[in-house]
Design an enzyme around this catalytic site. Structure first.
Site, PDB file in Angstrom:
ATOM      1  N   ASP A 128       0.844  -1.191   0.000  1.00  0.00           N
ATOM      2  CA  ASP A 128       0.000   0.000   0.000  1.00  0.00           C
ATOM      3  C   ASP A 128       0.880   1.242   0.000  1.00  0.00           C
ATOM      4  OD1 ASP A 128      -1.969   1.893   0.291  1.00  0.00           O
ATOM      5  OD2 ASP A 128      -2.355   1.457   2.409  1.00  0.00           O
ATOM      6  N   CYS A 158      -8.925   9.065  -9.531  1.00  0.00           N
ATOM      7  CA  CYS A 158     -10.096   9.874  -9.174  1.00  0.00           C
ATOM      8  C   CYS A 158      -9.807  11.338  -9.495  1.00  0.00           C
ATOM      9  CB  CYS A 158     -10.439   9.709  -7.694  1.00  0.00           C
ATOM     10  SG  CYS A 158     -11.917  10.612  -7.185  1.00  0.00           S
ATOM     11  N   HIS A 257     -33.361 -15.368  13.518  1.00  0.00           N
ATOM     12  CA  HIS A 257     -34.806 -15.562  13.587  1.00  0.00           C
ATOM     13  C   HIS A 257     -35.273 -15.435  15.035  1.00  0.00           C
ATOM     14  CE1 HIS A 257     -33.744 -19.424  15.354  1.00  0.00           C
ATOM     15  NE2 HIS A 257     -32.841 -19.515  14.392  1.00  0.00           N
ATOM     16  N   GLU A 326     -29.120 -22.474   7.847  1.00  0.00           N
ATOM     17  CA  GLU A 326     -28.181 -22.770   8.934  1.00  0.00           C
ATOM     18  C   GLU A 326     -27.182 -23.845   8.518  1.00  0.00           C
ATOM     19  OE1 GLU A 326     -26.440 -21.912  11.140  1.00  0.00           O
ATOM     20  OE2 GLU A 326     -27.404 -22.057  13.106  1.00  0.00           O
TER      21      GLU A 326
END
Length: 505
Positions: A128, A158, A257, A326
């Protein structure tokens, strides 16, 4: 429940007393690793173009799918070498002393990359830094060639001033480079820093100079993409992931749930309906969502009765996803933990020893579940506001992705019933709020056992699954010691802990 046949027992004389629940399993076609050689991902772009955001997010995703990945941020190395940052003058191309320091920091970082990929079981390293000059990129390519690393460039381009200004204010104001500085001074200095980089910036040239390189250009935060010469499977996954993420504000709500009839009985799996309290939770969830006044909320459920009944009470459209079902407990479906321990004591102990890797006979492991849920993660990254009503194991896997949790933590993340997790993506991570809806429910959480095996008990054989475990900072590599149809090797000793950053350079 069916055990192994008598012929299977005869063929495995070392295990005549206990049915062999695993002989009928097929080998998985996935390889042990998703890469055939180490890969170096090299970020490119001017400051405040989202390189660190992409680096961290991509690393989190790759670790989650099981590819050990680490970010090497050059800004961290530079701040170690130069303890006090004074101004943008440090980044002028004619500041010879500073240029030497920056190059030396890059060389030190690349040596750490080499150590990670060759000595520490890493598969992907993310470098980076701005890497805006051809000279720097050629140096990295030579380094990679000498060490037999593949290279994939990710260039962030950009030219939207509003996006750049927002990035500076959101991230750079809190950078270690600017302690105790006001926003106006930070903005002025950082914009001048960007101008310093522009002098020597050479974007990737897909038509001539860089036509043989593997890369993706991300233009204006994902408005457009340019992809060039993708080499392998993992690079294609990286491209696919980067083309799905966005930075628009949104909120993700995760909950289980409502309490089910099987929850009350302590049984796992199955397809039971909601209990009385579970139905009360569904109504409370509806009231909560109405109070939140969430714009364009999508609701997703599994295809199991208990999540569908929870969503039905909301009075809004919802989508059913089978992959949100699940975890499949195989032969242990609809049993309590006490019943499993009594009927399959070795299986019960094996799962306690390595819960993430353990696969229920005829069922799934958490590792399998992560692979199954990858399309859900991709779709969540594409969406705006979403409520996912799922199950305990599924919710743990989703939370582990957003909170950057490793394989050791994932199976033990607390996801109580009747509780909502509100996730808000921020610059380099995810903000989490836990909201309890004050409807009582049973506790289905099992803490991690402190002692897996009594001293007088023979340790249970570890059984590795077929593809790489979810990566973490404590990456552990263990050899396969059991294949279908072959005698297990000697038991493994208990796993021990292994000892195993951001900004412009």
């Amino acid at each position: 429940m069916s055990g192994a046949s008598s012929s299977e027992q005869n063929n495995n004389s070392y295990e005549t007393k206990t049915p062999n629940l695993r002989m009928s399993e097929k080998k998985c076609s996935w390889a042990s690793y998703m890469t055939n050689s180490p890969t170096l991902i090299v970020m490119i772009g001017l400051p405040a173009r989202g390189k660190t955001y992409v680096s961290k997010k991509l690393t989190r995703y790759l670790n989650w799918i099981g590819v050990p990945t680490k970010v090497f941020n050059l800004g961290v190395y530079r701040r170690e070498a130069v303890k006090s940052y004074k101004s943008y003058d440090f980044f002028r191309h004619d500041n010879e002393e500073a240029m030497k320091i920056r190059k030396q920091c890059a060389l030190v970082a690349l040596e750490d990359v080499k150590a990670y990929l060759t000595e520490e079981n890493g598969q992907i390293a993310v470098f980076d830094a701005t890497n805006t000059t051809r000279e720097r990129r050629d140096m990295i390519l030579n380094f990679a060639e000498q060490n037999s690393f593949k290279v994939f460039f990710v260039e962030s381009v950009c030219d939207d001033p509003d996006v750049i200004a927002a990035n500076i204010l959101e991230v750079k104001v809190s950078s270690p480079d600017y302690p105790e500085r006001n926003r106006e001074n930070v903005m002025e200095d950082f914009l001048k820093r960007i101008e310093c980089y522009k002098v020597t910036y050479r974007p990737l040239d897909p038509d001539n100079y860089d036509k043989d390189l593997s890369f993706i250009k991300v233009i204006n935060v994902g408005q457009r993409f340019l992809v060039n010469r993708v080499q392998d499977y993992i690079q294609s996954k990286i491209v696919y992931y980067l083309m799905n993420i966005h930075v628009q504000p949104r909120t993700i709500y995760l909950c289980r749930h409502g309490e089910s009839e099987f929850n009350l009985l302590g049984k796992i799996g199955g397809d039971s309906g909601l209990s009385v309290r579970g139905k009360q939770f569904a109504q409370a969830l509806r009231k909560f969502l109405e109070e939140q006044e969430i714009t364009d909320l999508k609701v997703w459920t599994s295809q199991l009765k208990r999540t569908i009944q929870t969503a039905e009470s909301l009075g809004v459209p919802y989508e059913q996803w089978k992959i949100l079902n699940e975890i499949d407990a195989g032969v242990c479906e609809e049993m309590t933990y006490a019943e499993i321990e009594k009927r399959y004591p070795e299986e019960f102990a094996l799962r306690d020893q390595e819960k993430y890797l353990y696969r229920y006979p005829g069922g799934e492991s958490y590792q399998d579940l992560v692979q199954r849920l990858e399309p859900v993660i991709m779709e969540l990254e594409r969406q705006g506001n979403v409520l996912v009503i799922s199950h305990q194991a599924v919710m743990r896997c989703l939370l582990a992705y957003f909170l950057d949790k490793g394989a050791d933590e994932l199976p033990y993340l607390r996801c109580p019933l009747h509780t909502i997790f509100k996730l808000t993506p921020v610059a380099y991570g995810c903000k989490v709020e836990t909201i309890k809806l004050n409807v009582e429910a049973v506790n289905t959480h099992r803490d991690k056992p402190t002692n897996n095996f009594p001293k007088n008990q023979t340790p249970v054989r570890m059984r590795r699954n077929s593809f790489t475990p979810l990566s973490s900072s404590n990456t552990i590599r263990r050899p396969r010691n059991y294949s279908v149809g072959s005698r297990p090797l000697k038991p493994l000793s208990p796993l021990r802990a292994q000892d195993m950053q951001e900004g412009a350079d």
